[in-house]
Scaffold this active site. Sequence first.
Site, short mmCIF file in Angstrom:
data_model
loop_
_atom_site.label_atom_id
_atom_site.label_comp_id
_atom_site.label_asym_id
_atom_site.label_seq_id
_atom_site.Cartn_x
_atom_site.Cartn_y
_atom_site.Cartn_z
N SER A 128 0.82 -1.20 0.00
CA SER A 128 0.00 0.00 0.00
C SER A 128 0.85 1.25 0.00
O SER A 128 2.01 1.23 0.37
CB SER A 128 -0.89 0.02 1.24
OG SER A 128 -0.09 -0.03 2.40
N CYS A 129 0.25 2.32 -0.43
CA CYS A 129 0.79 3.68 -0.32
C CYS A 129 -0.39 4.63 -0.44
O CYS A 129 -1.46 4.24 -0.91
CB CYS A 129 1.81 4.00 -1.43
SG CYS A 129 3.43 3.23 -1.25
N ASP A 130 -0.18 5.87 -0.04
CA ASP A 130 -1.21 6.89 -0.22
C ASP A 130 -0.55 8.19 -0.62
O ASP A 130 0.45 8.59 -0.03
CB ASP A 130 -2.00 7.09 1.08
CG ASP A 130 -2.90 5.91 1.39
OD1 ASP A 130 -4.00 5.85 0.82
OD2 ASP A 130 -2.50 5.05 2.20
N GLU B 128 2.09 4.46 -6.88
CA GLU B 128 1.27 3.51 -6.13
C GLU B 128 1.22 2.19 -6.88
O GLU B 128 1.18 2.16 -8.12
CB GLU B 128 -0.18 4.04 -6.03
CG GLU B 128 -0.31 5.42 -5.46
CD GLU B 128 -0.48 5.40 -3.96
OE1 GLU B 128 -0.78 4.33 -3.41
OE2 GLU B 128 -0.29 6.47 -3.34
#
Length: 371
Positions: free
Chosen positions: A9-11, A96
Amino acid sequence: MSFTPPPSSCDCFVSLPPASDGPFVIFAKNSDRPCQEVQEVVYYPAATYTSGSKVKCTFLDVEQAPATFAVLLSRPAWLWGAEIGSNEHGVCIGNEAVWTKEPVKECDALLGMDLVRLALERAPSAQEAVLVITELLARYGQGGNCREDTQPLMYHNTFLICDRSEAFVLETAGQYWAVERVTEGVRNLSNQLSVASHLWSEHPQVRSHAKDQGWWDEKEEFNFCKTYSLEKQPERMELAKARYKAGKELLRNIEGHVTIETMFQILRDKDSGICMNSGGFCTTSSMVSVLPVNPQSPCVHLLTATPDPSRSVYKPFVFGPWVTQVPWVLSPIFGESDPIRKIPRFHTKVDRRHTLYKCHQTTLEECRHRC
């Protein structure tokens, strides 16, 4: 038994006037990676190269540009590219991981992180960064193992790209891509496709390919997200939906009042999962950039260089002629004995912790004992 990648994950977040609390663009990203992975912060000055030069990316050599811009990068210490970064012209990019209907190639190709660095080194604006990435995709493709382990983790990429005046969301599915332009307000990304129908640019065959595959019948408006997303989402992408929704809501709650401090709060938010520590993954590094609309004002970039932004300090950086590399955030160099250089790769382990990382670990451990 088939191998199922762990949650990844990443944001990414961006705020443009009038959503920002002033005449500036704010870019931010949490880089969520395997918990034991070390991220270093590196600065490379502008440089020129002779005709025909090559640059060695993580797994692939590509033609070098005649000249590159100065860049600031937060990157997993084992690879060439970067999870987050900026250049001397105020271009910021974060990527992402996404999984789509297009299969991920297992061959050596450009990682999404390589594309982040290549674009920052070559593009003086966000628009030109989009062109750099799409041209490199067409020529070299994307793929390869994205983690330092014998069990591969492979994915395609979406990118949030911005400068002092505008932002772009570039989303890919293999060689195909679509771009949304953002000129005001807020926008966020998690590990899912989100570019829909109002496209600023697109791959020349993105629609015809979807039609040939039976994904789109031309009877309804073309929607990149709907057309190329997996019909049955894996668990890691279902979790991303919740983070994307939470990030969108957090941004909306402060729209018109987005500042460095409020962006820090979002990146440190654990209830939403944006500040992550689960499933073997955690937020290993974080970055916030403030890009004034006035080109005469300097851009300010703030990075943690350590895990968990809720327990880290953001350190400022400004491009200028006096800038030098800070040694405390550089990981050791292992040369040809590096596990990434040995074939088969990653069958040995090395200690990539830099000085700041070690100090951070020691301090956290002391705090736990006191509690």
